[in-house]
Each structure stands twice: as structure tokens, then as C-alpha cells.
Design an enzyme around this catalytic site. Sequence first.
Site, PDB file in Angstrom:
ATOM      1  N   THR A 185     -75.285 -23.685  19.767  1.00  0.00           N
ATOM      2  CA  THR A 185     -75.633 -22.438  20.455  1.00  0.00           C
ATOM      3  C   THR A 185     -76.350 -22.844  21.725  1.00  0.00           C
ATOM      4  OG1 THR A 185     -77.813 -22.281  19.465  1.00  0.00           O
ATOM      5  CG2 THR A 185     -76.005 -21.238  18.280  1.00  0.00           C
ATOM      6  N   GLU A 331     -73.488 -18.848  14.984  1.00  0.00           N
ATOM      7  CA  GLU A 331     -73.942 -19.108  13.610  1.00  0.00           C
ATOM      8  C   GLU A 331     -73.094 -18.374  12.581  1.00  0.00           C
ATOM      9  OE1 GLU A 331     -75.860 -18.545  16.180  1.00  0.00           O
ATOM     10  OE2 GLU A 331     -77.796 -19.546  16.022  1.00  0.00           O
ATOM     11  N   LYS A 441     -90.992  -2.799  25.092  1.00  0.00           N
ATOM     12  CA  LYS A 441     -91.964  -2.123  24.219  1.00  0.00           C
ATOM     13  C   LYS A 441     -92.867  -1.257  25.090  1.00  0.00           C
ATOM     14  CE  LYS A 441     -91.615  -5.996  21.141  1.00  0.00           C
ATOM     15  NZ  LYS A 441     -91.253  -7.211  21.878  1.00  0.00           N
ATOM     16  N   TRP A 446     -89.782   1.550  21.305  1.00  0.00           N
ATOM     17  CA  TRP A 446     -88.850   0.576  21.867  1.00  0.00           C
ATOM     18  C   TRP A 446     -87.808   1.262  22.752  1.00  0.00           C
ATOM     19  CZ3 TRP A 446     -87.370  -3.295  17.384  1.00  0.00           C
ATOM     20  CH2 TRP A 446     -88.504  -4.036  17.051  1.00  0.00           C
TER      21      TRP A 446
HETATM   22  P1  ADP Z   1     -75.059 -18.126  22.775  1.00  0.00           P
HETATM   23  O1  ADP Z   1     -76.503 -17.747  22.547  1.00  0.00           O
HETATM   24  O2  ADP Z   1     -74.747 -19.564  22.654  1.00  0.00           O
HETATM   25  O3  ADP Z   1     -74.404 -17.383  23.869  1.00  0.00           O
HETATM   26  P2  ADP Z   1     -73.635 -16.606  20.779  1.00  0.00           P
HETATM   27  O4  ADP Z   1     -72.360 -16.360  21.396  1.00  0.00           O
HETATM   28  O5  ADP Z   1     -73.693 -17.082  19.416  1.00  0.00           O
HETATM   29  O6  ADP Z   1     -74.377 -17.637  21.535  1.00  0.00           O
HETATM   30  O7  ADP Z   1     -74.507 -15.317  20.981  1.00  0.00           O
HETATM   31  C1  ADP Z   1     -74.643 -14.385  19.987  1.00  0.00           C
HETATM   32  C2  ADP Z   1     -75.433 -13.214  20.490  1.00  0.00           C
HETATM   33  O8  ADP Z   1     -74.676 -12.496  21.459  1.00  0.00           O
HETATM   34  C3  ADP Z   1     -75.731 -12.191  19.425  1.00  0.00           C
HETATM   35  O9  ADP Z   1     -76.851 -12.550  18.649  1.00  0.00           O
HETATM   36  C4  ADP Z   1     -75.974 -10.943  20.260  1.00  0.00           C
HETATM   37  O10 ADP Z   1     -77.278 -10.898  20.785  1.00  0.00           O
HETATM   38  C5  ADP Z   1     -75.011 -11.115  21.400  1.00  0.00           C
HETATM   39  N1  ADP Z   1     -73.794 -10.337  21.139  1.00  0.00           N
HETATM   40  C6  ADP Z   1     -72.621 -10.767  20.653  1.00  0.00           C
HETATM   41  N2  ADP Z   1     -71.725  -9.752  20.588  1.00  0.00           N
HETATM   42  C7  ADP Z   1     -72.370  -8.645  21.033  1.00  0.00           C
HETATM   43  C8  ADP Z   1     -71.998  -7.266  21.198  1.00  0.00           C
HETATM   44  N3  ADP Z   1     -70.781  -6.825  20.921  1.00  0.00           N
HETATM   45  N4  ADP Z   1     -72.939  -6.419  21.668  1.00  0.00           N
HETATM   46  C9  ADP Z   1     -74.186  -6.842  21.972  1.00  0.00           C
HETATM   47  N5  ADP Z   1     -74.591  -8.121  21.843  1.00  0.00           N
HETATM   48  C10 ADP Z   1     -73.693  -9.011  21.385  1.00  0.00           C
END
Ligand code: ADP
Length: 547
Positions: A185, A331, A441, A446
Site C-alpha cells: 500500500t 488489503e 470535525k 463530522w
Molecule cells: P493506496 O492507499 O495504496 O492508494 P488503496 O487503493 O488500497 O491504496 O486505497 C484504499 C482506500 O481508497 C480505501 O480505504 C478508501 O479510503 C479509498 N477508496 C477506495 N474505493 C473508494 C470509493 N469507491 N469511494 C471512496 N473511497 C474509496
Amino acid sequence: MHGLMMGDQLLVTNIMRFADRNFPDTEIVSVIGGHSVHRCTYADAFKRTRRLANALRTLGLQEGDRIGTLAWNDFRHFEIYYAASCSGAVCHTVNPRLFPEQIAYIVDHAQDQWIFADPMFADLLDSLWPTLQSPQGVIFLTDADHVPDTGIPRVLDYESLIAEQDEQFDWPDLDERSASALCYTSGTTGHPKGVLYDHRSTIIHAYAACMPDVMGLANRDTVLAVVPMFHANAWSLPYACPMVGARMVLPGPAMGDPAMLADLMDSESVTATMGVPTVWLSLLAYLRESGRRPGDLERMVVGGAACPRSLMEAFQDEYGVRVHHSWGMTEMSPLGVFNSPTRGALSLPPEQHPDIRIKQGRGVFGVEMRIVDENSDELPWDGVTSGALQVRGPWVCGEYFQPDEPDPAHLEDGWFDTGDVATIDRLGFMQITDRAKDVIKSGGEWISSIGLENATMGHPEVAEAAVIAVPHPKWSERPLLLIVRREGSELSRETILQWLEPMVARWWLPEEVLFIDEIPHTATGKIAKTELRQRYGRHPLPGASTE
Ligand code: ADP
């Protein structure tokens, strides 16, 4: 009492064998350097995969060794996926868009033995090479005539490497829990963290991806994978497509080129495509400008970041494409939820449908989900109460790969804390309101930065919008709205605030709007909020000093 079924292991190797046998003539179309189009079949690719597996043995690679890739979506990267995993090694996809220091950290942390790299990344590797400890050399994904000049001592080219190898390979009988792939990640805080997938998790996840209420992949589909193979397994497409025999279109380095994507949609009769919102926003702008259409495209999956409502409506209303929102993370292999209409949702009055469709979606069988408050007490699924989103399941990361630091995300009771804040409604549709660290916040309540961004993005003169929290003496934090105007637009603060007024709660309305030239993005296409906070996080708000 044990059941009496055959105990065959769930292996990525089985997908390859099945596709090779059942769909040998199905095409993989790839864009390669210089935007030329390369065509091969599953049978061709798997023949070369077997040659590559033999080559990996001659390079001395053993079961469990990590093999790094710095590559685009194309047939060679597809072959490495299978040759590495099925021979018992681990295919470690590295995101070339990360900062060079992060790439160096990741390659050494994973102890990659060799790196398969697109020639485009020669300079990057050249500059990193003196600092890298683990790799023995680089294999450029090209032929002998196109190997770039570098100072790297051991360099091979892919085509020569596999040319003389035997077309047969005796695939090992692996344990289904053996590691198959590794992806880090990007780690907005601390070092990047490795997620180590296994054969079993990959297979179960690919099955789920194909389900009708998930990506609904079918043999008749031609799938344009605009999600990179270097990030979260391209949402399982390199496994799920061969599982059903769907035709694959891999856009190579043209992933961010809307004209090329439109060309591919047309020429290859693409039926389904997947990608992050930024890609689709630029495609939409291009289609509108050029007057072209997205070919015969039937459906589009939008995930990785929140899908703006305006984007969903534009593709649905203007081009008749069914847009599905989805959420996941590295993850989670990465599928978490997927938005497809359910009986319950369809029975609601039509005017409520858009509000449901824009939610991230419902849990996919295989992922359990809950929202909790700060005491870890579970919150109701009422569509209003928001809390920390936690997940568990067979394709959710159980622990990070050799972590350097304590890991607070994996909880003692077996759940994984996603770092996202969400609501879940009584029909089971989950909606992300924020990342825990991005939420604003204000006065103990929120404000959802995603909610404000989406409402702003609906304005026709807004190209992109982002909202961050800035400190406020009375309310503790207030939202600051950052807008990139469309070319030629004179959009004013007053106009956008008037636009927002009927759409969001009054106390959500930002006091300050800044018009900026560009919004920075992370290596995975998300708005880079950390960078925005560094740049604008101390921006004075009108009236803040007097309160
Ligand atoms: P990186 O942090 O490496 O970019 P990821 O692709 O694993 O990794 O990121 C996952 C995060 O992306 C999620 O925890 C969320 O915050 C955000 N995310 C993924 N899909 C969506 C979505 N459809 N809407 C809003 N946030 C999203």
C-alpha cells in the site's frame, strides 16, 4: 466427520490450465510502447508463460522467492503474473508512480531477486540501482534490439530470455496457502506495507469478482482493464477474465490517454471497463469535446476513490453506460463492496434510486463488514449513523508482510480497521463518508469531505474539487474548499456557495473557497490530501481570528 470430496488445492495454476484448455483462442489485446497494438491468444500467452517458468528456474529462482515487476498492463506482465505464482515464486508488483525512495524501500523490503521492467523505467532503475541491495539484475520487457542503455551490470531482455526455453513445464503441486503475489500500500503515513496474497485468497476473490451482482464477468465480455496491474492485482481482472474466458484489452502505457481508451473501446468492441474516477473524468471531458462515443460499452466500474455523482449521471444519461460504484483496498485483494441494484433498492420510489446507486455498494459474500463507535460498539445499519468501517474475510489481509512498525489496523478480535468512515443503510448499502484522517470535525460533528467534494463536482464549471480541514478557534475545524475551474470559467465563490446551499447542511457550507490551478494526486490516482494540507492547511478563514 470429514466430507468426502476431493481435496484439490485452490491454485492460480488451475485458472491457467482451465483457460488454456477451454479458451485457447480467446484474445489478449495489448497496447505496447509507441502505442502499437499487440494481439495474442490465451494459448499463446500460456505457452510463453511455461517458457518463462523454465527461464525463472535457470535464473536460480526458488519457491517463495520474490520477483519484482515495474510494468504496465500488457501480455508480458500477464505472463509474469502466472509464471511467478504458479512456479511457487511470488509476483511482486511495484507501482512505478510512487516516489523513487518508496520504490527502493519496497524492492529491498520485499527482497526482490530480479526485476522485470518496462524499458520506460530504465532511467528510474538506473538511478536507484546503486542504492538497491536485493535484486541481482533487470529483465527489460522487450527484445534484444530495444534494450535501453543503463549502467546496471546485469541486464537481460525478456524475449531472448524465453526464446530458447522448453514449452513444457511441470507445475509444482503447491499448498493453496502459499504466497502468490505481493503488493504494497502506498502508506500515507509511515513506510509502505506489504500485503501478501495467497493462491486460495486469489481464487476465492476471483470467483467473487465474476458474480452477477459484482463485476458480472462473462465469456462474451471484452474487458478493458484501466486499473493497473501494479496496483491491487488490477482488481482481480488478470485472474477473473481467464476464469470465464473473457477477452482482455490491456492499455499498456496508454492508461491515462483518453483518446487511446476511446479508440480501444471502438476498435475492440469493449463491453466492460474498470478504473478510478480521474481516468473516467478525463475520458468524459475528451468524449464531450470530440463528440465521440465510448463504443458499445455496456458497463463501467468506478472505484479506488469516490465516484462523483455527475460522472455517474453523465455516462448513464449521455452514453447509456451502466455505472457501478465499488470500494475496496489493497488489503482486501481489493474487492470490498459493489453497487448493483437489489430487489429492495428497485422497489423504492425511482427518485431515490440515484441516492442508492452513488453509494459504494453492498457487501460481497466473502467480506463481513461492521461500523463501530470509538468504544468499538457496533453501530446500527440505518444509513445515517457513521462509524469506523471494519472488515474480515478470507481475502482480507491477516497481517502485513514483515512489518517495521506496530500495526494498529489488525484488531485483536480478528477484524481489520479500514481507516474509512462509513454509514450502512438497512438494505446493506455502505457509503464512505470519509477516510478517518480526512473527516472535518466541526463543533463536535463530522463533515464529510467526500460529500462536499461530490456536491461541488456536480457544478458544470468545476473540473475538480477537494476539501480539507483547517483549524478554527471556535469550531475546532472548518472545511476549506479548493476548486480547479474548467478552462475559460469565471466561476466565483458566491456562485458555488449558492450551488451548494440546497445540497448540503447549512453548517457544512465552507467559509472559504480557493481557486487553484491543479489538484495533486497520489500514485494511485486519489486526491493527495496530505499534500493539500501541507500547502493550504493553515489558510486563514474569514472571521476565524475574531471568534
Ligand atoms: P493506496 O492507499 O495504496 O492508494 P488503496 O487503493 O488500497 O491504496 O486505497 C484504499 C482506500 O481508497 C480505501 O480505504 C478508501 O479510503 C479509498 N477508496 C477506495 N474505493 C473508494 C470509493 N469507491 N469511494 C471512496 N473511497 C474509496
